[in-house]
Structure formats: structure tokens, C-alpha cells
Write a protein that holds these residues in place. Structure first.
Motif, PDB file in Angstrom:
ATOM      1  N   VAL A   1      -3.001  -2.270  -9.238  1.00  0.00           N
ATOM      2  CA  VAL A   1      -2.340  -1.990 -10.520  1.00  0.00           C
ATOM      3  C   VAL A   1      -2.290  -3.266 -11.361  1.00  0.00           C
ATOM      4  O   VAL A   1      -2.579  -3.248 -12.562  1.00  0.00           O
ATOM      5  CB  VAL A   1      -0.914  -1.435 -10.287  1.00  0.00           C
TER       6      VAL A   1
ATOM      7  N   ALA B   1       4.510   2.304  -8.812  1.00  0.00           N
ATOM      8  CA  ALA B   1       3.620   1.697  -9.812  1.00  0.00           C
ATOM      9  C   ALA B   1       4.287   1.454 -11.175  1.00  0.00           C
ATOM     10  O   ALA B   1       4.093   0.383 -11.766  1.00  0.00           O
ATOM     11  CB  ALA B   1       2.362   2.530  -9.974  1.00  0.00           C
TER      12      ALA B   1
ATOM     13  N   ALA C   1       0.023   6.585  -0.462  1.00  0.00           N
ATOM     14  CA  ALA C   1      -0.495   6.774  -1.823  1.00  0.00           C
ATOM     15  C   ALA C   1       0.589   7.352  -2.724  1.00  0.00           C
ATOM     16  O   ALA C   1       0.740   6.940  -3.890  1.00  0.00           O
ATOM     17  CB  ALA C   1      -1.712   7.688  -1.799  1.00  0.00           C
ATOM     18  N   LEU C   2       1.373   8.287  -2.195  1.00  0.00           N
ATOM     19  CA  LEU C   2       2.454   8.897  -2.970  1.00  0.00           C
ATOM     20  C   LEU C   2       3.551   7.871  -3.277  1.00  0.00           C
ATOM     21  O   LEU C   2       4.064   7.809  -4.403  1.00  0.00           O
ATOM     22  CB  LEU C   2       3.031  10.078  -2.184  1.00  0.00           C
TER      23      LEU C   2
ATOM     24  N   ALA D   1       3.188   4.575  -3.391  1.00  0.00           N
ATOM     25  CA  ALA D   1       2.630   3.602  -4.342  1.00  0.00           C
ATOM     26  C   ALA D   1       2.634   4.157  -5.762  1.00  0.00           C
ATOM     27  O   ALA D   1       2.940   3.433  -6.720  1.00  0.00           O
ATOM     28  CB  ALA D   1       1.207   3.224  -3.924  1.00  0.00           C
ATOM     29  N   GLU D   2       2.328   5.425  -5.888  1.00  0.00           N
ATOM     30  CA  GLU D   2       2.358   6.075  -7.210  1.00  0.00           C
ATOM     31  C   GLU D   2       3.768   6.032  -7.793  1.00  0.00           C
ATOM     32  O   GLU D   2       3.958   5.812  -8.996  1.00  0.00           O
ATOM     33  CB  GLU D   2       1.872   7.513  -7.078  1.00  0.00           C
ATOM     34  N   ALA D   3       4.768   6.218  -6.932  1.00  0.00           N
ATOM     35  CA  ALA D   3       6.162   6.188  -7.392  1.00  0.00           C
ATOM     36  C   ALA D   3       6.601   4.776  -7.769  1.00  0.00           C
ATOM     37  O   ALA D   3       7.415   4.593  -8.678  1.00  0.00           O
ATOM     38  CB  ALA D   3       7.076   6.744  -6.302  1.00  0.00           C
TER      39      ALA D   3
ATOM     40  N   ASP E   1       4.266  -2.114 -13.032  1.00  0.00           N
ATOM     41  CA  ASP E   1       3.457  -2.224 -14.257  1.00  0.00           C
ATOM     42  C   ASP E   1       4.288  -2.446 -15.518  1.00  0.00           C
ATOM     43  O   ASP E   1       3.743  -2.800 -16.564  1.00  0.00           O
ATOM     44  CB  ASP E   1       2.619  -0.939 -14.413  1.00  0.00           C
TER      45      ASP E   1
ATOM     46  N   ARG F   1      -2.558  -1.360  -2.753  1.00  0.00           N
ATOM     47  CA  ARG F   1      -2.579  -0.349  -3.818  1.00  0.00           C
ATOM     48  C   ARG F   1      -1.927  -0.883  -5.093  1.00  0.00           C
ATOM     49  O   ARG F   1      -2.423  -0.653  -6.205  1.00  0.00           O
ATOM     50  CB  ARG F   1      -1.874   0.933  -3.359  1.00  0.00           C
TER      51      ARG F   1
END
Length: 199
Positions: free
Chosen positions: A34, A187, A180-181, A183-185, A191, A30
Motif C-alpha cells: 500500500v 489499509a 487479506a481481509l 489487511a484490507e481493513a 494510507d 500486504r
């Protein structure tokens, strides 16, 4: 032509993706997406091992080039009662070795294990406090070694606490939706340097 960007994922079962049914659901894949979103060609190396503790991290460090490393570790240190100063020192040593290789190192510190349903209610406050103390010791060691501590909103753990679907069938590891949650945190920490380039 842009050179290959080497992304290594080290740590425990969360870093390895236990609870996922396909590699694309894991944190490494995931978050590699990014990096690919910046136009880079990414070589992903997932070296994490289920059950790993901070003492096992040194063996996971790649011998080849590393541009970015994600380390997810701490849960097994907590369950094995590893003293915070011991685990933090070992983690700091690995972070320093990766930084010396030229890598940007992002660390997700120990999770709040009080969210796990198997923890008896009477012990949850104690487990929450122990998790926080361990994570703080890790964070101090990571920063001292030149690494970056992932900035994760504590509200994420509240979401896990409130939503059983974020756990896999073993009620300990995340489900694909849970990954997924997470990975969102993570990212934004992954990045961040690329956002600076785009400014």
C-alpha cells in the motif's frame, strides 16, 4: 529521489503472519505494498514474535529510524488474563516511544476472540465482552500516547465467524485469505496520510 520509508511491524503472531505459507501473504508485506503504491521505496522490518504480549513490545522497537509502525497485539494478553489497565499502559508506553522517534503509529487492538471455534458457546458472550473491554482500554491508551487506533468494522469479525476458510488449519490464526481481509481493513489507516498528500 525519494528517501527510503521505514515501516516496522510489531506485535504477536498475527503481526508475524502465523498461518501464512509465504511472506507476501502477511500483513506487513500486504501493507508495505500500500505504501509502495504512493511511489515510496519501503524498508519493511517485521519484528513481531509469535506469542508476544504487550509486555514484550518494548524489546521489539527498532533502534533505527521508523516512519510508520503497525502494532498488532492483545490476543495473548487476553488468553493470559493480563489486566486491561496493565496491558494498555505497556502498549501506551511503546506507542509514545515510537511517536517520540517521529513515527506515525497505527494500532490494531485486541481481536474479538469469541469468533474462535474452540471457545465453548456458553462462554462466547463473556469472551466477546472481555475482548471489547480490553480493546477499549488499549484504544484509550493509544490515543493518549499520540497513536492512531485502526478503524476496523465489527462486521469483519462476523465474516470470520461465518466463514471457516478465513482460519488456518489450527482454527485460531487466520488463513492467507483471512490475512487479506484484515489487511484490507487496516489499509485505510495506513494510507490516510498519503491520501491527504494527494488532495
Amino acid at each position: 529521489m525519494m528517501s527510503t520509508f521505514h515501516f516496522a511491524v510489531l506485535g504477536d503472531s498475527l503481526a508475524a503472519g502465523v498461518g501464512c505459507s509465504h511472506p507476501s501473504q502477511t500483513l506487513g508485506h500486504r501493507l508495505a505494498a500500500v505504501v509502495r503504491g504512493t511511489g515510496r521505496q519501503v524498508a519493511l522490518s517485521v519484528r513481531a514474535v509469535s506469542g508476544a504480549r504487550s509486555a514484550d513490545l518494548a524489546a521489539q522497537v527498532p533502534t533505527g529510524p521508523v516512519d510508520l509502525a503497525l502494532i498488532v497485539v492483545g490476543a495473548n494478553d487476553l488468553t493470559s488474563f493480563t489486566p486491561p489497565q496493565v496491558g494498555a499502559r505497556l502498549l501506551g508506553q511503546v506507542v509514545a516511544s515510537l511517536v517520540n522517534k517521529g513515527a506515525r503509529v497505527v494500532v490494531a487492538t485486541a481481536p474479538d476472540l469469541s469468533i474462535v471455534s474452540g471457545v465453548p458457546p456458553a462462554y462466547r458472550d463473556f469472551v466477546r465482552q472481555a475482548s471489547a473491554l480490553y480493546a477499549q482500554a488499549q484504544a484509550d491508551a493509544v490515543r493518549a500516547a499520540g497513536g492512531i487506533v485502526a478503524d476496523i468494522d465489527p462486521a469483519m469479525f462476523d465474516r470470520f465467524r461465518a466463514d471457516p476458510s478465513l482460519f488456518s488449519a489450527d482454527r485460531f490464526h487466520p488463513s492467507p485469505a483471512g490475512y487479506a481481509l484484515i489487511a484490507e481493513a487496516l489499509a485505510p489507516s495506513i494510507d490516510a496520510p498519503f491520501r491527504t498528500e494527494r488532495l
